[in-house]
Design a protein around this motif. Structure first.
Motif, PDB file in Angstrom:
ATOM      1  N   ALA A  50       0.775  -1.115   0.002  1.00 54.73           N
ATOM      2  CA  ALA A  50       0.093   0.085  -0.004  1.00 54.73           C
ATOM      3  C   ALA A  50       0.921   1.355  -0.100  1.00 54.73           C
ATOM      4  O   ALA A  50       0.465   2.367  -0.490  1.00 54.73           O
ATOM      5  CB  ALA A  50      -0.975   0.076   1.328  1.00 54.73           C
ATOM      6  N   THR A  51       2.027   1.085   0.567  1.00 53.92           N
ATOM      7  CA  THR A  51       2.854   2.491   0.757  1.00 53.92           C
ATOM      8  C   THR A  51       3.148   3.017  -0.476  1.00 53.92           C
ATOM      9  O   THR A  51       2.954   4.727  -0.734  1.00 53.92           O
ATOM     10  CB  THR A  51       4.158   2.052   1.672  1.00 53.92           C
ATOM     11  N   PRO A  52       3.816   2.454  -1.473  1.00 54.73           N
ATOM     12  CA  PRO A  52       4.151   3.125  -2.974  1.00 54.73           C
ATOM     13  C   PRO A  52       2.796   3.699  -3.700  1.00 54.73           C
ATOM     14  O   PRO A  52       2.763   4.765  -4.232  1.00 54.73           O
ATOM     15  CB  PRO A  52       4.770   2.124  -3.848  1.00 54.73           C
ATOM     16  N   VAL A  53       1.821   3.073  -3.502  1.00 59.87           N
ATOM     17  CA  VAL A  53       0.406   3.526  -3.832  1.00 59.87           C
ATOM     18  C   VAL A  53      -0.193   4.603  -3.292  1.00 59.87           C
ATOM     19  O   VAL A  53      -0.487   5.616  -4.050  1.00 59.87           O
ATOM     20  CB  VAL A  53      -0.796   2.292  -3.853  1.00 59.87           C
ATOM     21  N   ARG A  54      -0.033   4.732  -2.146  1.00 59.35           N
ATOM     22  CA  ARG A  54      -0.608   6.140  -1.283  1.00 59.35           C
ATOM     23  C   ARG A  54       0.366   7.048  -1.499  1.00 59.35           C
ATOM     24  O   ARG A  54      -0.153   8.088  -1.679  1.00 59.35           O
ATOM     25  CB  ARG A  54      -0.370   5.731   0.312  1.00 59.35           C
ATOM     26  N   GLU A  55       1.741   6.938  -1.750  1.00 64.37           N
ATOM     27  CA  GLU A  55       2.458   8.086  -1.982  1.00 64.37           C
ATOM     28  C   GLU A  55       2.253   8.675  -3.394  1.00 64.37           C
ATOM     29  O   GLU A  55       2.411   9.545  -3.620  1.00 64.37           O
ATOM     30  CB  GLU A  55       4.050   7.620  -1.825  1.00 64.37           C
ATOM     31  N   ALA A  56       2.132   7.636  -4.188  1.00 67.67           N
ATOM     32  CA  ALA A  56       1.526   8.144  -5.568  1.00 67.67           C
ATOM     33  C   ALA A  56       0.453   8.929  -5.788  1.00 67.67           C
ATOM     34  O   ALA A  56       0.399   9.934  -6.406  1.00 67.67           O
ATOM     35  CB  ALA A  56       1.670   6.766  -6.790  1.00 67.67           C
ATOM     36  N   MET A  57      -0.432   8.397  -4.980  1.00 68.37           N
ATOM     37  CA  MET A  57      -1.887   9.101  -4.984  1.00 68.37           C
ATOM     38  C   MET A  57      -1.711  10.572  -4.353  1.00 68.37           C
ATOM     39  O   MET A  57      -2.401  11.588  -4.754  1.00 68.37           O
ATOM     40  CB  MET A  57      -2.954   8.352  -4.471  1.00 68.37           C
ATOM     41  N   LEU A  58      -0.928  10.691  -3.454  1.00 68.63           N
ATOM     42  CA  LEU A  58      -0.850  11.796  -2.722  1.00 68.63           C
ATOM     43  C   LEU A  58       0.011  12.623  -3.586  1.00 68.63           C
ATOM     44  O   LEU A  58      -0.337  13.822  -3.702  1.00 68.63           O
ATOM     45  CB  LEU A  58       0.096  11.826  -1.383  1.00 68.63           C
ATOM     46  N   ASN A  59       1.030  12.252  -4.255  1.00 66.51           N
ATOM     47  CA  ASN A  59       1.660  13.276  -5.608  1.00 66.51           C
ATOM     48  C   ASN A  59       0.573  13.525  -6.442  1.00 66.51           C
ATOM     49  O   ASN A  59       0.815  14.497  -6.817  1.00 66.51           O
ATOM     50  CB  ASN A  59       2.703  12.493  -5.935  1.00 66.51           C
ATOM     51  N   LEU A  60      -0.390  12.735  -6.964  1.00 68.73           N
ATOM     52  CA  LEU A  60      -1.271  13.256  -7.999  1.00 68.73           C
ATOM     53  C   LEU A  60      -2.269  13.980  -7.285  1.00 68.73           C
ATOM     54  O   LEU A  60      -2.660  15.001  -8.414  1.00 68.73           O
ATOM     55  CB  LEU A  60      -1.652  11.701  -8.464  1.00 68.73           C
ATOM     56  N   ALA A  61      -2.535  13.959  -6.111  1.00 70.71           N
ATOM     57  CA  ALA A  61      -3.484  15.035  -5.638  1.00 70.71           C
ATOM     58  C   ALA A  61      -2.851  16.313  -5.629  1.00 70.71           C
ATOM     59  O   ALA A  61      -3.158  17.343  -5.672  1.00 70.71           O
ATOM     60  CB  ALA A  61      -3.741  14.715  -4.120  1.00 70.71           C
ATOM     61  N   ARG A  62      -1.336  16.358  -5.395  1.00 63.43           N
ATOM     62  CA  ARG A  62      -0.752  17.846  -5.347  1.00 63.43           C
ATOM     63  C   ARG A  62      -0.839  17.918  -6.855  1.00 63.43           C
ATOM     64  O   ARG A  62      -0.594  19.474  -6.981  1.00 63.43           O
ATOM     65  CB  ARG A  62       0.700  17.537  -4.634  1.00 63.43           C
ATOM     66  N   ARG A  63      -0.563  16.973  -7.599  1.00 60.98           N
ATOM     67  CA  ARG A  63      -0.809  17.863  -9.155  1.00 60.98           C
ATOM     68  C   ARG A  63      -2.105  18.029  -9.580  1.00 60.98           C
ATOM     69  O   ARG A  63      -2.190  18.703 -10.636  1.00 60.98           O
ATOM     70  CB  ARG A  63      -0.003  16.661 -10.014  1.00 60.98           C
ATOM     71  N   GLY A  64      -3.155  17.876  -8.906  1.00 66.81           N
ATOM     72  CA  GLY A  64      -4.343  18.112  -9.163  1.00 66.81           C
ATOM     73  C   GLY A  64      -5.169  17.203  -9.892  1.00 66.81           C
ATOM     74  O   GLY A  64      -6.492  17.682 -10.351  1.00 66.81           O
ATOM     75  N   PHE A  65      -4.624  16.078  -9.794  1.00 66.62           N
ATOM     76  CA  PHE A  65      -5.329  15.102 -10.637  1.00 66.62           C
ATOM     77  C   PHE A  65      -6.353  14.206  -9.573  1.00 66.62           C
ATOM     78  O   PHE A  65      -7.624  13.626 -10.252  1.00 66.62           O
ATOM     79  CB  PHE A  65      -4.589  14.100 -11.184  1.00 66.62           C
ATOM     80  N   LEU A  66      -6.273  14.192  -8.470  1.00 70.01           N
ATOM     81  CA  LEU A  66      -7.023  13.564  -7.588  1.00 70.01           C
ATOM     82  C   LEU A  66      -7.593  14.284  -6.276  1.00 70.01           C
ATOM     83  O   LEU A  66      -6.588  15.550  -6.140  1.00 70.01           O
ATOM     84  CB  LEU A  66      -6.159  12.329  -6.982  1.00 70.01           C
ATOM     85  N   ARG A  67      -8.547  14.075  -5.727  1.00 69.42           N
ATOM     86  CA  ARG A  67      -8.960  14.816  -4.578  1.00 69.42           C
ATOM     87  C   ARG A  67      -9.290  13.733  -3.492  1.00 69.42           C
ATOM     88  O   ARG A  67      -9.864  12.805  -3.519  1.00 69.42           O
ATOM     89  CB  ARG A  67     -10.153  15.632  -4.869  1.00 69.42           C
ATOM     90  N   PRO A  68      -8.664  14.035  -2.282  1.00 70.03           N
ATOM     91  CA  PRO A  68      -8.789  12.866  -1.108  1.00 70.03           C
ATOM     92  C   PRO A  68     -10.431  13.145  -0.802  1.00 70.03           C
ATOM     93  O   PRO A  68     -10.935  14.197  -0.550  1.00 70.03           O
ATOM     94  CB  PRO A  68      -7.931  13.196  -0.041  1.00 70.03           C
ATOM     95  N   ILE A  69     -10.921  12.040  -0.531  1.00 71.35           N
ATOM     96  CA  ILE A  69     -12.287  11.828  -0.055  1.00 71.35           C
ATOM     97  C   ILE A  69     -12.240  11.202   1.109  1.00 71.35           C
ATOM     98  O   ILE A  69     -11.679   9.929   1.299  1.00 71.35           O
ATOM     99  CB  ILE A  69     -13.251  10.963  -0.930  1.00 71.35           C
ATOM    100  N   ARG A  70     -12.454  11.691   2.552  1.00 68.59           N
ATOM    101  CA  ARG A  70     -12.378  11.189   3.869  1.00 68.59           C
ATOM    102  C   ARG A  70     -13.093   9.647   3.784  1.00 68.59           C
ATOM    103  O   ARG A  70     -14.205   9.521   3.604  1.00 68.59           O
ATOM    104  CB  ARG A  70     -13.254  11.952   4.679  1.00 68.59           C
ATOM    105  N   ASN A  71     -12.288   8.771   4.209  1.00 67.62           N
ATOM    106  CA  ASN A  71     -12.560   7.361   4.506  1.00 67.62           C
ATOM    107  C   ASN A  71     -13.306   6.577   3.192  1.00 67.62           C
ATOM    108  O   ASN A  71     -14.014   5.569   3.322  1.00 67.62           O
ATOM    109  CB  ASN A  71     -13.796   7.182   5.666  1.00 67.62           C
ATOM    110  N   ARG A  72     -12.936   7.293   2.082  1.00 74.41           N
ATOM    111  CA  ARG A  72     -13.445   6.469   0.799  1.00 74.41           C
ATOM    112  C   ARG A  72     -12.107   6.378  -0.178  1.00 74.41           C
ATOM    113  O   ARG A  72     -12.151   5.210  -0.845  1.00 74.41           O
ATOM    114  CB  ARG A  72     -14.444   7.369   0.150  1.00 74.41           C
TER     115      ARG A  72
END
Length: 221
Positions: A50-72
């Protein structure tokens, strides 16, 4: 969403490989806006922890591609036509004029390198391999800009390209338009070699217009 498969490239970290593959699918529209992605599901799809996936998704969120959704998880963000237009306009200002500077200056090794990359772009377009297409396309454009000797220009355009969506790319793969656009890279090299700077500038402007028009799914400008 289909399984992504095993990540095997030794030249990149697992986080980089996950981020690259996810980004290419979001940029191309293969993963549409509004879709929710979860770390456990993607980790299983990629066959990694899960670690590299979480890090990748956080980076993509910083790039504006993803938006974190609480508990989802993370939702793929929407990109507006105005945002696409503004990004393509900035790229037009930064990438087109340097073609007049580069024209007539390329040495043979650089020309050979650019032609090889251009061939890779066409091959990826013909087989609808979007991750390979986007990687080669970025490499091509940045390599030409590097010939100006302006590293700040190269890094600025790199950042802009990381924000650009080409959400009509998947639809183009079912037509001749993607291959037709891909062939413009070889045409650009020909113009630069022939020292036809004005024509090279015009071609680059037309090429970038696709980002805000056909490639965005909004139609020609």
């Amino acid at each position: 969403m289909s399984t992504f498969g095993t990540l095997l490239s030794p030249a990149e970290s697992l986080r980089e490989q996950v981020e690259s593959q996810l980004a290419s699918r979001i940029i191309s529209g293969e993963i549409p806006a509004g879709q929710v992605l979860t770390v456990p599901t993607l980790a299983s799809d990629f066959g990694v922890s899960a670690t590299p996936v979480r890090e990748a998704m956080l980076n993509l969120a910083r790039r504006g591609f993803l938006r974190p959704i609480r508990n989802r998880g993370f939702e793929v963000t929407e990109v507006s036509p105005d945002e696409l237009r503004e990004l393509s306009e900035v790229r037009m200002l930064l990438e087109a004029p340097p073609m007049a500077v580069v024209a007539g200056t390329l040495d043979e090794p650089t020309v050979a390198e650019l032609r090889t990359i251009a061939d890779r772009i066409v091959a990826a377009a013909r087989t609808a391999k979007f991750d390979e297409y986007l990687a080669a396309d970025t490499e091509f454009h940045l390599r030409i800009l590097a010939c100006t000797g302006n590293s700040k220009l190269v890094e600025t355009v790199r950042e802009l390209r990381q924000q650009t969506r080409l959400v009509g790319l998947v639809q183009l793969a079912s037509t001749d338009a993607l291959v037709s656009t891909s062939l413009e890279h070889a045409e650009l090299v020909d113009l630069l070699v022939a020292d036809r700077g004005e024509d090279a500038v015009a071609l680059m402007r037309r090429h970038i217009t696709h980002v805000g028009g056909v490639w965005s799914g909004q139609g020609e400008d």
